[in-house]
Structures are given as structure tokens and as C-alpha cells.
Design a protein around this motif. Structure first.
Motif, PDB file in Angstrom:
ATOM      1  N   ARG A   9      15.977   0.030  19.604  1.00  0.00           N
ATOM      2  CA  ARG A   9      14.670  -0.523  19.257  1.00  0.00           C
ATOM      3  C   ARG A   9      13.601  -0.104  20.254  1.00  0.00           C
ATOM      4  O   ARG A   9      12.431   0.049  19.897  1.00  0.00           O
ATOM      5  CB  ARG A   9      14.745  -2.048  19.189  1.00  0.00           C
ATOM      6  CG  ARG A   9      13.401  -2.632  18.759  1.00  0.00           C
ATOM      7  CD  ARG A   9      13.394  -4.112  18.614  1.00  0.00           C
ATOM      8  NE  ARG A   9      12.088  -4.544  18.136  1.00  0.00           N
ATOM      9  CZ  ARG A   9      11.760  -5.810  17.932  1.00  0.00           C
ATOM     10  NH1 ARG A   9      12.636  -6.764  18.144  1.00  0.00           N
ATOM     11  NH2 ARG A   9      10.558  -6.120  17.491  1.00  0.00           N
ATOM     12  N   THR A  13      10.169   1.146  18.651  1.00  0.00           N
ATOM     13  CA  THR A  13       9.018   0.262  18.775  1.00  0.00           C
ATOM     14  C   THR A  13       8.060   0.646  19.893  1.00  0.00           C
ATOM     15  O   THR A  13       6.856   0.408  19.783  1.00  0.00           O
ATOM     16  CB  THR A  13       9.498  -1.189  19.000  1.00  0.00           C
ATOM     17  OG1 THR A  13      10.462  -1.526  18.000  1.00  0.00           O
ATOM     18  CG2 THR A  13       8.341  -2.167  18.918  1.00  0.00           C
ATOM     19  N   TYR A  14       8.575   1.271  20.953  1.00  0.00           N
ATOM     20  CA  TYR A  14       7.718   1.526  22.113  1.00  0.00           C
ATOM     21  C   TYR A  14       7.658   2.996  22.544  1.00  0.00           C
ATOM     22  O   TYR A  14       6.560   3.554  22.677  1.00  0.00           O
ATOM     23  CB  TYR A  14       8.179   0.662  23.292  1.00  0.00           C
ATOM     24  CG  TYR A  14       8.105  -0.813  23.009  1.00  0.00           C
ATOM     25  CD1 TYR A  14       6.874  -1.464  22.934  1.00  0.00           C
ATOM     26  CD2 TYR A  14       9.260  -1.561  22.788  1.00  0.00           C
ATOM     27  CE1 TYR A  14       6.797  -2.821  22.654  1.00  0.00           C
ATOM     28  CE2 TYR A  14       9.196  -2.915  22.510  1.00  0.00           C
ATOM     29  CZ  TYR A  14       7.961  -3.535  22.444  1.00  0.00           C
ATOM     30  OH  TYR A  14       7.885  -4.862  22.156  1.00  0.00           O
ATOM     31  N   SER A 128      10.380   6.177  13.040  1.00  0.00           N
ATOM     32  CA  SER A 128       9.802   5.121  13.873  1.00  0.00           C
ATOM     33  C   SER A 128       8.983   4.141  13.036  1.00  0.00           C
ATOM     34  O   SER A 128       9.142   2.924  13.163  1.00  0.00           O
ATOM     35  CB  SER A 128       8.927   5.750  14.962  1.00  0.00           C
ATOM     36  OG  SER A 128       8.258   4.754  15.713  1.00  0.00           O
ATOM     37  N   GLU A 132      10.713   0.450  12.024  1.00  0.00           N
ATOM     38  CA  GLU A 132      10.016  -0.710  12.595  1.00  0.00           C
ATOM     39  C   GLU A 132       9.665  -1.711  11.499  1.00  0.00           C
ATOM     40  O   GLU A 132       9.841  -2.922  11.671  1.00  0.00           O
ATOM     41  CB  GLU A 132       8.750  -0.254  13.319  1.00  0.00           C
ATOM     42  CG  GLU A 132       7.848  -1.378  13.807  1.00  0.00           C
ATOM     43  CD  GLU A 132       8.456  -2.190  14.930  1.00  0.00           C
ATOM     44  OE1 GLU A 132       7.951  -3.296  15.204  1.00  0.00           O
ATOM     45  OE2 GLU A 132       9.440  -1.720  15.550  1.00  0.00           O
ATOM     46  N   TYR A 136      12.744  -4.227  12.334  1.00  0.00           N
ATOM     47  CA  TYR A 136      12.380  -4.940  13.551  1.00  0.00           C
ATOM     48  C   TYR A 136      11.172  -5.865  13.446  1.00  0.00           C
ATOM     49  O   TYR A 136      11.169  -6.952  14.012  1.00  0.00           O
ATOM     50  CB  TYR A 136      12.142  -3.928  14.679  1.00  0.00           C
ATOM     51  CG  TYR A 136      13.367  -3.111  15.011  1.00  0.00           C
ATOM     52  CD1 TYR A 136      14.594  -3.721  15.258  1.00  0.00           C
ATOM     53  CD2 TYR A 136      13.300  -1.720  15.063  1.00  0.00           C
ATOM     54  CE1 TYR A 136      15.720  -2.983  15.555  1.00  0.00           C
ATOM     55  CE2 TYR A 136      14.428  -0.961  15.370  1.00  0.00           C
ATOM     56  CZ  TYR A 136      15.636  -1.600  15.616  1.00  0.00           C
ATOM     57  OH  TYR A 136      16.743  -0.864  15.902  1.00  0.00           O
ATOM     58  N   HIS A 137      10.133  -5.428  12.775  1.00  0.00           N
ATOM     59  CA  HIS A 137       8.909  -6.227  12.767  1.00  0.00           C
ATOM     60  C   HIS A 137       9.091  -7.489  11.916  1.00  0.00           C
ATOM     61  O   HIS A 137       9.625  -7.432  10.805  1.00  0.00           O
ATOM     62  CB  HIS A 137       7.744  -5.415  12.213  1.00  0.00           C
ATOM     63  CG  HIS A 137       6.419  -6.058  12.433  1.00  0.00           C
ATOM     64  ND1 HIS A 137       5.788  -6.062  13.663  1.00  0.00           N
ATOM     65  CD2 HIS A 137       5.594  -6.745  11.592  1.00  0.00           C
ATOM     66  CE1 HIS A 137       4.646  -6.704  13.563  1.00  0.00           C
ATOM     67  NE2 HIS A 137       4.502  -7.140  12.331  1.00  0.00           N
ATOM     68  N   THR A 214       1.627  -2.752  12.848  1.00  0.00           N
ATOM     69  CA  THR A 214       2.713  -2.455  13.771  1.00  0.00           C
ATOM     70  C   THR A 214       2.256  -1.365  14.732  1.00  0.00           C
ATOM     71  O   THR A 214       1.365  -0.570  14.414  1.00  0.00           O
ATOM     72  CB  THR A 214       3.975  -1.974  13.037  1.00  0.00           C
ATOM     73  OG1 THR A 214       3.689  -0.714  12.403  1.00  0.00           O
ATOM     74  CG2 THR A 214       4.431  -2.986  11.999  1.00  0.00           C
TER      75      THR A 214
END
Length: 260
Positions: A9, A13-14, A128, A132, A136-137, A214
Motif C-alpha cells: 500500500r 498510495t504514497y 496505482s 487505491e 485502499y481508499h 484520492t
């Protein structure tokens, strides 16, 4: 398979989004301020490599295949907002992958290195953004009714339609595939800016970033503005001014109407 390669993640995410944001700064410096042109399209002087239509299809294909694959993996737990966001993404790339390349007239070849670089970027960026959204989001309940989603959707589809219009105007400047010269585009956003297609696509992905809310979607929007709006469009504007000189509309800007 993709999930085994990119299962962190932190990357999705980053690392990936901040890489695009930092890259955008350098793109603006090198392309916007220093005037260094990316060697594809009209700036590919050698015109050797992969035929333009095939190159475009190959490099953009991951942007359609990856969302479809991930959608199938998360189908049982997908919410309406996630489904809509992926559909928006697929609408754009269905046109970009399966329709746009077939309509190109007189396009130049693309080097293998440029095509491969674009292919890799599309793979990583698409994964990505989509991973996300799907994995994940955490979206609020009924987020598809939120103000940011409604406004973002309007901006996204406005940009999408304007992009189709700009592409059509450019395409119809040439009669067939045997014509390779350049003419002054007129109509639509071209009455205001030289990079109407670049402005439209930048608007489109700005809308998408507002819809998705996001970091990966925001980073992609920033990268698009840096790469094609503040890079490519400025080069095209200079190209038109040098080629057509006094014929070119004096009030037409590069990418932002009345400003830049």
C-alpha cells in the motif's frame, strides 16, 4: 499476478503519487522553462521505430486491461462509487486505446524507447489509481451523491467532450494518411489556445481527481498538467508561431485562454 508484484500500500498510495508530483516539477523546469522537447510526434526528427497507430495502441493498452482485471478481482465487494470511478476511467481509455489510434492520420513513428517508457508509466500509474480506489481508499456512504463527485463528474465529461472535439479538428486538417504537413487548427478551444486538446485532457483529469478525491488521482492530474499543458502545449504554440508567423492568430494563447 499484478497484485503479487505491487502488493504494498505504501507504493500505491504514497510512493507512486509523490514520484509523479516530484517528476512534474522537473518536467515543468526542463520542458516549460528550458524548452527541452520530448522526442515524439512532430518532434521525432528521425521518424523511425514503431508506426504511430500501433505505438499508441500498445502504450495505452494497460490503461484498459488493468482496470478490467482489478475490477474482476474486487467485484464481489465493490460499491457504487468505486464502480462509477472505474467506469469513468474506462470510458476515457476505451476511446484512447481502441478508437483514437485508428483515426490518426499521417502520424509519425514512435521510437521503441519512448513507447516502452510510456507503456511502463501507464502500467504503474493505472495500477496505482485503480488499486487505491478499489482496495485502499475508504469512501463515505453515498459518496456518489456528494458535491465533489457531482462537480468532478461535470468537469470530467466536459473535458472529455472538448478533447474529442479538439482531436476531430486536428484530424480533419489532413485529408488522409499520406498527408503529413501542418495547418492552423481553428474552431472550438483552438480559437483561444494552441493546445486545445492538451487543455481539454488536463481539464478532464482534474475533474477525475475531484471525483475520486484520492492522492494517486490528484498526482496524475498534476502530471498531466505539467507534461502536456505546461510542456507540450507551450512547444506547439512556439511551433505554430515560428511556422506560420503573421498568419497565426495574434490573440491565441498556448494553453490557458487569455493568460498563457
Amino acid at each position: 499476478m499484478l497484485q503479487h508484484i505491487f502488493n504494498d500500500r505504501l507504493f500505491v498510495t504514497y510512493i507512486c503519487p509523490y514520484t509523479w508530483i516530484i517528476s512534474s516539477v522537473f518536467i515543468v523546469i526542463f520542458q516549460g522553462f528550458l524548452g527541452i522537447k520530448a522526442p515524439y510526434g512532430r518532434y521525432n526528427e528521425s521518424n523511425h521505430g514503431i508506426p504511430g497507430r500501433l505505438a499508441w495502441f500498445l502504450q495505452e493498452l494497460p490503461c484498459f486491461i488493468i482496470p478490467c482485471y482489478l475490477l474482476s478481482q474486487y467485484w464481489s465487494s465493490i460499491s457504487l462509487i468505486k464502480f462509477l470511478l472505474i467506469i469513468f476511467f474506462l470510458i476515457h481509455y476505451f476511446q484512447r486505446v481502441f478508437i483514437y489510434p485508428m483515426l490518426i492520420r499521417g502520424g509519425k513513428h514512435s521510437s521503441i524507447s519512448i513507447t516502452l517508457t510510456a507503456f511502463i508509466y501507464c502500467c504503474i500509474n493505472t495500477y496505482s489509481i485503480v488499486e487505491e480506489i478499489l482496495a485502499y481508499h475508504v469512501f463515505p456512504r453515498n459518496d456518489w451523491l456528494s458535491l465533489h463527485f457531482i462537480i468532478g463528474s461535470i468537469i470530467f465529461f466536459t473535458g472529455f467532450v472538448l478533447n474529442l472535439q479538439a482531436d476531430s479538428i486536428l484530424r480533419n486538417l489532413r485529408k488522409d494518411n499520406n498527408e503529413h504537413g501542418y495547418k492552423i487548427p481553428r474552431g472550438g478551444l483552438f480559437e483561444y489556445v494552441s493546445g486545445a486538446n492538451f487543455l481539454a485532457e488536463s481539464i478532464e483529469w482534474t475533474g477525475y481527481a475531484i471525483c475520486a478525491w484520492t492522492l494517486p488521482a490528484l498526482a496524475f492530474s498534476i502530471f498531466v498538467w505539467a507534461n502536456i499543458a505546461f510542456g507540450r502545449a507551450l512547444h506547439h504554440h512556439k511551433f505554430y508561431l515560428e511556422k506560420f508567423k503573421d498568419e497565426y492568430p495574434k490573440n491565441r494563447k498556448a494553453v490557458i485562454p487569455f493568460i498563457l
